[in-house]
Design an enzyme around this catalytic site. Structure first.
Site, short mmCIF file in Angstrom:
data_model
loop_
_atom_site.label_atom_id
_atom_site.label_comp_id
_atom_site.label_asym_id
_atom_site.label_seq_id
_atom_site.Cartn_x
_atom_site.Cartn_y
_atom_site.Cartn_z
N GLU A 1 10.80 -8.37 -4.12
CA GLU A 1 11.26 -7.00 -3.49
C GLU A 1 10.78 -6.58 -2.48
OE1 GLU A 1 12.12 -3.94 -2.22
OE2 GLU A 1 10.35 -3.10 -3.15
N LEU A 2 11.60 -7.02 -1.13
CA LEU A 2 11.24 -7.36 0.14
C LEU A 2 11.71 -5.94 0.93
CD1 LEU A 2 11.93 -11.10 0.36
CD2 LEU A 2 9.57 -9.79 -0.19
N GLU B 1 13.60 -4.06 10.40
CA GLU B 1 13.14 -2.79 9.53
C GLU B 1 12.09 -1.94 10.53
OE1 GLU B 1 11.43 -1.81 5.30
OE2 GLU B 1 10.78 -3.81 6.08
N CYS C 1 10.67 1.01 1.42
CA CYS C 1 11.45 -0.14 1.99
C CYS C 1 12.87 0.47 1.69
CB CYS C 1 11.07 -1.10 0.91
SG CYS C 1 10.71 -0.65 -0.92
N LYS D 1 -3.06 -8.10 -7.18
CA LYS D 1 -3.71 -8.27 -5.88
C LYS D 1 -2.95 -7.12 -5.00
CE LYS D 1 -4.24 -11.06 -1.35
NZ LYS D 1 -3.64 -9.88 -0.71
N HIS D 2 -3.79 -6.26 -4.92
CA HIS D 2 -3.33 -5.07 -3.97
C HIS D 2 -3.54 -5.04 -2.54
CE1 HIS D 2 -0.99 -1.34 -4.18
NE2 HIS D 2 -1.80 -0.72 -4.96
N ALA D 3 -2.76 -4.43 -1.86
CA ALA D 3 -3.11 -4.34 -0.29
C ALA D 3 -4.65 -4.08 0.06
CB ALA D 3 -2.25 -3.34 0.35
N TRP E 1 0.72 -1.12 0.07
CA TRP E 1 0.01 0.03 0.13
C TRP E 1 0.81 1.26 0.20
CZ3 TRP E 1 2.21 2.44 3.94
CH2 TRP E 1 2.71 1.34 5.09
#
Length: 459
Positions: free
Chosen positions: A230-231, A361, A264, A156-158, A132
């Protein structure tokens, strides 16, 4: 389980919309339709695809105010930052349209007994699971490259940005993309697992947490599907003894509070050589203390609310545990009274291994300051992380900084004497627990194509 979902304005806590989740059967129908669209879309020319991408770029610019307002309502981004996101998305569309024909062009190579062709062919339906924090950009980043390559795309979006998820589907259609070449799925995690395993889905790309990435990558690997991940990250910014402190403070603050710290590839750990530590810390804390937090629709606001209550609560728990573990909170660190999921600009000192601020994080506006004796220790601590997305170095010796960035920094991206977000012409992605695969810079167009060798025997 409920078959409906509500979106909530994080600044006011008001309910925005109620959405009905698609059933497994409905999702299955959409996948089949997207595959049918692929059978035609793959035959279109690069010119035709590029023209549609350019039209989408034009529409994004025309609808910039509308899209920025939607981002603000759904996830609390300031209007200015929403407009900047739109500009980046339009630039990505144009870059991909321009570079696509070169990146995807057939190559001729030698072959024993004749000659050979290397060709980049589309494979089919590519499934994207997206977060999001940049509701338009995250979708544009993976989908535009894949559409240019001739694949068709599912999203599939948040769930907290489903308004934008549907808006992107409309945007692409208005830009001239065939109706089913890009489709949004309003689905839960169980149905998403079925999508990953569906025989017509050829690749899966996810932007999200390492936990989500590990889970999705395993589901895809079981059915031998390629993934791009991509984390998260815990990006280190090094302030060396010869740094321009004023410049370092300016960009380190920007890198920490941009998008309310929910990025991120943000500056998160600040590793400062002891000879300049006090000067940097005093100026950094002062600058962070001046950040205006408030209504994201106000032009004076620098930081709006965090996107969801659970995210704010998790961040606050990380701050609390870091303090319990020996960190000192020198700014912020308290949840404010009143409506909205606000969190102040926060600075922690005495950050050491074992504390969340060192190990994990912090996805919000919390900075961790770490004092080191020299450049060697700074680089060691920068790399002492499971993550490896981005990072930064501040030093007046550009040649030395470049050598450290190139040869020592174990990340996918490094900034020298500044802070930059994604750029269309440069690869984006990380190493270690920050994932694998690359987007942007043309690299994303090669992730989900069949690199096919054709050998032509002569004589």
């Amino acid at each position: 389980m409920s078959n409906s979902h509500q979106t909530i304005n994080p600044a006011t806590e008001e309910i925005l919309e109620t959405y009905t989740l698609m059933s497994s059967a409905e999702a299955n129908t959409v996948i089949e339709q997207t595959h049918e669209a692929f059978l035609d879309w793959r035959k279109t020319s690069y010119q035709e695809r590029g023209d549609i991408l350019r039209k989408i770029a034009t529409l994004i610019r025309e609808r910039k105010d509308e899209y920025a307002a939607l981002m603000t309502r759904e996830m609390g981004k300031t209007l200015d930052q929403g407009k900047q996101e739109c500009d980046l998305c339009a630039a990505i569309c144009e870059y991909t349209a321009e570079q696509g024909p070169k990146v995807l062009a057939d190559e001729t190579r030698e072959s024993s007994g004749g000659r050979a062709l290397v060709t980049y062919r589309p494979q089919g339906v590519i499934y994207g699971i997206q977060p999001w924090n940049f509701p338009l950009y995250q979708v544009v980043r993976y989908s535009i490259a894949n559409l240019m390559a001739g694949n068709t795309v599912l999203l599939k979006h948040a769930a907290n940005v489903w308004g934008m998820a549907l808006e992107v589907e409309k945007l692409y259609r208005d830009g001239g993309l065939p109706h089913n070449a890009f489709r949004t799925l309003l689905i839960d995690h169980e149905t998403s697992d079925e999508v990953i395993e569906h025989k017509l889905v050829r690749g899966v790309t996810l932007t999200g947490s390492p936990g989500a990435g590990s889970y999705v990558a395993q589901r895809a690997a079981k059915v031998l599907k390629k993934t791009v991940m991509e984390l998260g990250s815990n990006d280190a910014y090094l302030v060396l003894a010869d740094a321009d402190i004023e410049k370092a403070v300016e960009f380190c603050v920007l890198g920490r509070i941009n998008n309310t710290g929910q990025t991120c590839v943000a500056a998160k750990r600040f590793i400062i050589v002891e000879s300049v530590y006090d000067a940097f810390r005093d100026a950094f804390v002062a600058a962070m203390g001046k950040i205006v937090v408030g209504d994201p629709t106000s032009k004076d606001t620098v930081m709006g609310p965090m996107a969801r209550k659970d995210l704010r609560d998790n961040l606050h728990e990380q701050v609390r545990k870091s303090i319990e573990g020996g960190a000192t909170c020198v700014l912020g660190g308290e949840i404010p009274e009143g409506k909205g999921y606000y969190y102040p600009a926060t600075v922690l000192e005495n950050v050491t291994p074992g504390q969340p601020a060192y190990d994990d994080e912090l996805f919000g506006p919390v900075a961790a300051l770490i004092k080191v004796k020299d450049e060697v220790e700074a680089m060691r601590i920068a790399n002492d992380s499971p993550y490896g997305l981005g990072g930064g170095i501040f030093s007046k010796d550009e040649k030395r900084a470049l050598a450290l960035a190139r040869d020592e920094f174990d990340t996918g991206m490094v900034n020298i004497n500044g802070y930059n977000l994604a750029q269309p012409q440069l690869p984006f992605g990380g190493v270690k627990a920050s994932g694998y695969g690359r987007e942007h810079g043309g690299f994303g167009m090669h992730e989900f194509v069949n690199i096919k060798a054709i050998m032509i025997n002569e004589g």
